[in-house]
Motif scaffolding. Structure first.
Motif, mmCIF file in Angstrom:
data_model
loop_
_atom_site.group_PDB
_atom_site.id
_atom_site.type_symbol
_atom_site.label_atom_id
_atom_site.label_comp_id
_atom_site.label_asym_id
_atom_site.label_seq_id
_atom_site.Cartn_x
_atom_site.Cartn_y
_atom_site.Cartn_z
ATOM 1 N N GLU A 38 0.886 -0.608 -0.201
ATOM 2 C CA GLU A 38 0.069 0.040 -0.230
ATOM 3 C C GLU A 38 1.052 0.836 0.017
ATOM 4 O OE1 GLU A 38 -2.617 0.591 3.014
ATOM 5 O OE2 GLU A 38 -3.391 -1.708 3.127
ATOM 6 N N HIS A 67 -18.531 15.495 3.412
ATOM 7 C CA HIS A 67 -17.815 14.176 3.690
ATOM 8 C C HIS A 67 -17.283 14.698 5.558
ATOM 9 C CE1 HIS A 67 -16.967 12.449 0.075
ATOM 10 N NE2 HIS A 67 -17.583 13.354 -0.494
ATOM 11 N N GLU A 72 -14.805 12.441 8.517
ATOM 12 C CA GLU A 72 -15.728 11.497 9.455
ATOM 13 C C GLU A 72 -16.892 10.633 8.076
ATOM 14 O OE1 GLU A 72 -15.664 14.335 9.847
ATOM 15 O OE2 GLU A 72 -17.905 14.328 11.135
ATOM 16 N N GLY A 73 -17.191 11.753 6.833
ATOM 17 C CA GLY A 73 -18.192 11.222 6.225
ATOM 18 C C GLY A 73 -19.421 11.851 6.763
ATOM 19 N N PRO A 77 -19.096 9.130 1.706
ATOM 20 C CA PRO A 77 -18.166 8.614 2.443
ATOM 21 C C PRO A 77 -16.783 8.913 3.265
ATOM 22 C CG PRO A 77 -17.742 7.921 0.242
ATOM 23 C CD PRO A 77 -18.851 8.906 0.108
ATOM 24 N N LYS A 78 -16.213 7.972 4.525
ATOM 25 C CA LYS A 78 -14.942 9.130 5.160
ATOM 26 C C LYS A 78 -14.171 8.877 4.200
ATOM 27 C CE LYS A 78 -12.182 6.775 8.213
ATOM 28 N NZ LYS A 78 -12.196 5.541 8.781
ATOM 29 N N LEU A 79 -13.630 9.973 4.181
ATOM 30 C CA LEU A 79 -12.275 10.307 3.683
ATOM 31 C C LEU A 79 -11.139 9.887 4.397
ATOM 32 C CD1 LEU A 79 -13.635 13.204 1.384
ATOM 33 C CD2 LEU A 79 -13.896 10.775 0.715
ATOM 34 N N GLY A 81 -8.163 8.741 7.236
ATOM 35 C CA GLY A 81 -7.307 6.878 7.034
ATOM 36 C C GLY A 81 -6.681 6.673 6.170
ATOM 37 N N ALA A 83 -8.670 6.205 2.978
ATOM 38 C CA ALA A 83 -9.907 5.387 2.341
ATOM 39 C C ALA A 83 -9.392 5.901 1.117
ATOM 40 C CB ALA A 83 -10.915 6.318 2.804
ATOM 41 N N PHE A 84 -9.145 7.346 0.609
ATOM 42 C CA PHE A 84 -8.597 6.796 -1.267
ATOM 43 C C PHE A 84 -7.629 7.558 -1.579
ATOM 44 C CE2 PHE A 84 -13.171 6.929 0.078
ATOM 45 C CZ PHE A 84 -13.703 6.366 -1.215
ATOM 46 N N THR A 85 -6.804 7.171 -2.871
ATOM 47 C CA THR A 85 -5.954 7.146 -3.387
ATOM 48 C C THR A 85 -5.624 8.340 -4.104
ATOM 49 O OG1 THR A 85 -6.506 6.092 -5.105
ATOM 50 C CG2 THR A 85 -4.901 4.789 -3.784
ATOM 51 N N GLU A 88 -7.469 8.079 -7.144
ATOM 52 C CA GLU A 88 -8.923 7.808 -6.925
ATOM 53 C C GLU A 88 -10.028 9.224 -7.296
ATOM 54 O OE1 GLU A 88 -9.126 3.412 -5.202
ATOM 55 O OE2 GLU A 88 -8.862 5.299 -4.390
#
Ligand code: HEC
Length: 120
Positions: A38, A67, A72-73, A77-79, A81, A83-85, A88
């Protein structure tokens, strides 16, 4: 053949039951290789430096309502952590998704925002 399948199913259930105990510690070791993979997109992101203050301002003005104030969303959705590259995020910013409009943020501002978000 049928008997063989039934035996197989029975065995799977037993294995699943055994794993529930969590006594399988050696199995966790190979899993450590996954985070290493990752790191590739994260490094890509780190390659392009970002202006965190500017990104936060962009986020608050354009994304926070859906968001969340802490990524936290909410509607979206939550962003947080990672969550998306980066890719993306750039993609969804350009194309939009569901109720999210395309091109809310564009160009260098979008790139800065995506680099920052991918690193959260
Ligand atoms: C009108 C509300 C709204 C706003 C404003 C909004 N989003 Fe979204 N966003 C959503 C919703 C809803 C989804 C989930 C769409 C789906 O999965 O169909 C989403 C999905 C996403 C995703 C995940 C895309 C994926 O591949 O699943 C990212 C990343 C994202 N938004 C980032 C942002 C950023 C960055 C901004 C600010 C520039 C923003 N959003 C503004 C509602 C919004």
């Amino acid at each position: 053949m049928k008997k063989f399948l039934m035996a197989l199913t029975g065995a799977s259930i037993l294995v699943l039951g055994a794993c529930g105990g969590g006594a399988d510690t050696p199995a966790d070791e190979p899993a450590e290789e996954a985070p290493a993979e990752e790191e590739a997109p994260v490094e890509e992101t780190a390659g392009g430096t970002y202006d965190a203050a500017a990104a936060e301002a962009t986020y608050e003005a354009n994304c926070m309502s859906c968001h969340g104030g802490n990524l936290e969303g909410g509607v979206g959705p939550k962003l947080a952590g990672g969550a998306f590259t980066y890719d993306e995020i750039i993609h969804v910013l350009g194309e939009g998704k569901g109720p999210m409009q395309p091109n809310i943020v564009e160009g260098a501002e979008a790139e800065n925002l995506a680099a920052w978000l991918a690193d959260q």
